[in-house]
Write an enzyme that holds these catalytic residues in place. Structure first.
Site, mmCIF file in Angstrom:
data_model
loop_
_atom_site.group_PDB
_atom_site.id
_atom_site.type_symbol
_atom_site.label_atom_id
_atom_site.label_comp_id
_atom_site.label_asym_id
_atom_site.label_seq_id
_atom_site.Cartn_x
_atom_site.Cartn_y
_atom_site.Cartn_z
ATOM 1 N N CYS A 107 1.424 -1.124 0.145
ATOM 2 C CA CYS A 107 0.173 0.426 -0.070
ATOM 3 C C CYS A 107 0.593 1.421 0.054
ATOM 4 C CB CYS A 107 -0.708 -0.319 1.293
ATOM 5 S SG CYS A 107 -0.548 0.341 2.809
ATOM 6 N N TRP A 108 0.380 2.009 0.477
ATOM 7 C CA TRP A 108 0.750 3.360 0.778
ATOM 8 C C TRP A 108 2.580 3.445 1.888
ATOM 9 C CZ3 TRP A 108 2.741 7.611 -1.783
ATOM 10 C CH2 TRP A 108 3.515 8.904 -0.886
#
Length: 361
Positions: A107-108
């Site tokens: 993810c980020w």
């Protein structure tokens, strides 16, 4: 695999990649980006698929609750959303994966979204792992490689006036075993006011990701041929490390008669010629530099279907003087000139053979 490369969630392995080369040459079956669709569209690790843990609307809703209400409530609502989305992915894109499937998830920041999704997959029995630092760690590697570190590759620029088939020649060189870097292909643009393609250009981050992936397998001890470009290709900016290397690189210049170049451009831009009104609209952008009368004359050539004369006049009046001015103010080492008798497919084969010999000097 050396377990010292991992730092853990309770049961989820977080893979720490040491270099951009490591992450681009991973051995996982599937790389899954669980960020929202808009984050994925902006940029992602090459080859990754998007299975969002949260949609764009859900991510915005959870963020608002986190700020305006409470972190606990946001996490509870977010967890329910992730579970529902994970169930949808399991029933859909992942339904046919067998027990040996090994995904890498990010993810980020390598935090809750990837950890939650990886935990669900691990409970099923798949060897799911996450990227420590998530997309942000990958992006830092891109910036380091293309902004902060001098490029190690030995570049040779393929130079020449507009219409000398440089992009086609790059492909022919590739077929002959020469290392090449196709910047226009990576940018989805042909490098001029007429250069737009049917496929939209990538954003700057995505362009840099494509560029890093293309450079990664190239041997820095062998020459790499790159088309001479300006610092921007459409909306894509060539990053500093590559641009500095291009400015210092020696060149091989390809030349051909104006007539041969005009004939080549009519063939190469057949997609643009298929929409005359769009072509006339694009010509309108040249009024500021070439004047209303000249542009209306060119638009008249479009109406008459006289594309060969249009191409010749555009090169003579607009492109060739700009190229000559840029060349005169640039210092570079010239490896050699290759004069093309014609730019037909057979003629380009001969030019490519001569270029190969020059790159081996």
């Amino acid at each position: 695999m050396d377990l010292r490369q991992f730092r853990g969630y309770s049961r989820i392995m977080a893979r720490l990649f040491e270099s951009l080369q490591d992450i681009l040459s991973h051995d996982y079956d599937t790389v899954i980006d669980v960020r929202s669709p808009s984050e994925f569209a902006e940029d992602h690790i090459p080859g990754a698929i998007n299975l969002p843990a949260l949609s764009d609307a859900e991510r915005a809703e959870v963020g608002t609750i986190y700020v305006q209400s409470s972190a606990f409530r946001a996490k509870k609502i977010g967890a329910a959303m992730v579970a529902r989305n994970a169930a949808s992915h399991l029933d859909g894109p992942l339904a046919q994966k067998d027990g040996a499937w090994r995904p890498l998830i990010y993810c980020w920041r390598g935090g809750q979204r990837s950890g939650s999704f990886a935990s669900i997959l691990s409970q099923i029995g798949w060897r799911a792992e996450t990227i420590e630092g998530g997309y942000r760690s990958y992006r830092r590697m891109i910036v380091s490689a293309l902004h902060d570190t001098p490029l190690r590759h030995q570049l040779i620029l393929l130079d020449g006036y507009t219409g000398t088939a440089k992009t086609d020649l790059l492909q022919l060189l590739t077929e002959r075993g020469v290392q090449t870097l196709d910047l226009e292909g990576l940018a989805e643009h042909r490098g001029s006011i007429f250069g737009h393609r049917a496929i939209a250009q990538p954003g700057q981050k995505a362009f840099e990701g494509r560029l890093a992936a293309a450079l990664s397998p190239l041997d820095p001890n062998r020459p790499t041929v790159v088309e001479a470009e300006s610092s921007k290709i459409g909306t894509c900016q060539i990053p500093p490390s590559l641009w500095a290397a291009m400015c210092q690189a020696p060149r091989i210049r390809v030349s051909a008669s104006l007539e041969a170049r005009a004939e080549y451009l009519v063939r190469a831009y057949d997609d643009l010629l298929a929409t005359p009104e769009d072509l006339k609209a694009t010509l309108g952008f040249l009024r500021r530099m070439q004047g209303r009368e000249k542009v209306e004359h060119w638009q008249g050539l479009v109406d008459a279907g006289d594309y060969r004369d249009l191409a010749a006049e555009l090169m003579q009046t607009h492109y060739d003087p700009r190229y000559a001015k840029s060349r005169d103010r640039t210092e570079f080492e010239l490896y050699g000139d290759v004069r093309a008798v014609d730019l037909t497919p057979d003629g380009l084969q001969d030019v490519a053979d001569r270029l190969v010999r020059l790159t081996q000097l």
